[in-house]
Enzyme design. Structure first.
Site, mmCIF file in Angstrom:
data_model
loop_
_atom_site.group_PDB
_atom_site.id
_atom_site.type_symbol
_atom_site.label_atom_id
_atom_site.label_comp_id
_atom_site.label_asym_id
_atom_site.label_seq_id
_atom_site.Cartn_x
_atom_site.Cartn_y
_atom_site.Cartn_z
ATOM 1 N N GLU A 110 -2.499 4.705 -3.721
ATOM 2 C CA GLU A 110 -2.596 3.238 -3.443
ATOM 3 C C GLU A 110 -3.303 2.709 -2.275
ATOM 4 O O GLU A 110 -3.799 1.539 -1.906
ATOM 5 C CB GLU A 110 -0.817 2.723 -3.683
ATOM 6 N N THR B 166 -6.547 -7.761 -1.120
ATOM 7 C CA THR B 166 -5.210 -7.652 -0.320
ATOM 8 C C THR B 166 -5.414 -7.457 1.027
ATOM 9 O O THR B 166 -4.579 -8.084 1.839
ATOM 10 C CB THR B 166 -4.728 -6.212 -0.897
#
Length: 310
Positions: free
Chosen positions: A128, A181
């Site tokens: 991630e 993000t």
């Protein structure tokens, strides 16, 4: 068992008031992955369908998390991974975490489950981090544990499973725009007003209590974000219109899914969730922005094995 085909679910992170700590798992949206043992050492990504992603293991989130597990396990064999990507990268419903968590879940099953879900979350966080430049587990945890999860701590990693009310449904709208993000994080304030902070932790506490007691009215009163949403909502076209339309159609509440652009809406019952879908589709239908919508029961089990072979 030498080969597995799995369903690796999409997830919603933050859940309005729980920035970086709360998440829940979706049932009708997800990737499929095939994981197989091979005599050839290392991690080898042999097939990717759906989106253009790197085949080199160290450049692919599924590969990075798989390498982290393999390094810890110290096996004399390796794994091949096939990725059938159905969650669009950058959509805000945990695309990278589905890949990162899926590879380690599949490997763990083929190894006879030597690791628990918290340990798998630790490996998956390494993958991630490749996608979002920070190790966080608010998407990974619900993908592996299922249902609602709360990340109590990242170091040491501690994940709490939160009960899911039986009749809770999510309606997701995904406008086809990209929000990175890293950019969505960059616009957030480094300091927050104490009054907002008090409001936020009161909402987190009451939402957790509401989920434990299946109190839908309290869920509705808790789905408010005083800190992150005021900044990030500006990046999403028609955001306030969607919230208003969803509320008018009977939704308990709405919020930004992860860093966006997807918007989640929670409802009591499938019928209401479908009415909410119809209402929010009308909002975006008037714009020139392409979009997708999904209705999903909260997925209480997380990852699913679709088939297995020797």
């Amino acid at each position: 068992m030498n080969e597995l085909r799995i369903f690796s679910p999409a997830t919603v992170a933050n859940v309005s008031c729980g920035f970086d700590v709360l998440g829940f798992c979706l049932d009708s949206i997800g990737d499929e992955m095939v994981i197989r043992k091979t005599d050839k050492k290392g991690i080898h990504i042999t097939k990717i369908e759906g989106y253009n992603l790197p085949f080199e293991a160290e450049k692919n989130v599924a590969g990075v998390s798989a390498l982290a597990l393999l390094e810890d396990y110290k096996s004399d064999f390796g794994f091949e991974i096939e990725i059938y990507k159905k969650i669009k990268p950058g959509s805000g419903v945990g695309s990278s975490s589905a890949s990162a968590a899926g590879s380690v879940f599949g490997m763990n099953e083929l190894l006879g489950r030597p690791y628990n879900n918290t340990q798998l979350s630790y490996f998956a966080m390494k993958g991630e981090a490749l996608a979002s430049q920070s190790e966080h587990a608010d998407n990974i945890a619900p993908a592996l544990f299922g249902g609602f999860t709360l990340v109590k701590s990242v170091s040491p990693l501690e994940i709490l499973e939160i009960p899911t009310p039986d009749n809770l449904y999510a309606t997701i709208i995904h406008p086809q725009i990209e929000i990175k993000t890293s950019e969505a994080r960059a616009i957030l304030p480094k300091q927050v007003d104490l009054t907002d902070a008090i409001s936020q932790w009161a909402n987190v506490g009451s939402l957790i209590h509401a989920l434990h007691t299946s109190n839908y009215g309290l869920i509705e009163r808790s789905l408010h974000d005083a800190i992150v949403e005021p900044h990030r909502s500006k990046l999403i076209p028609l955001y306030q219109d969607v919230k208003l339309a969803a509320k008018s159609a009977g939704a308990l509440g709405s919020g930004i899914s992860g860093s966006g652009p997807s918007i989640f809406n929670l409802s009591e019952g499938l019928e209401t969730a479908k009415k909410v879908e119809e209402a929010i589709r009308k909002v975006y239908a008037k714009s020139d922005i392409a979009f997708d919508t999904y209705v999903s029961k909260i997925n209480a089990e997380g990852m699913k094995i679709l088939s297995q072979h020797n």
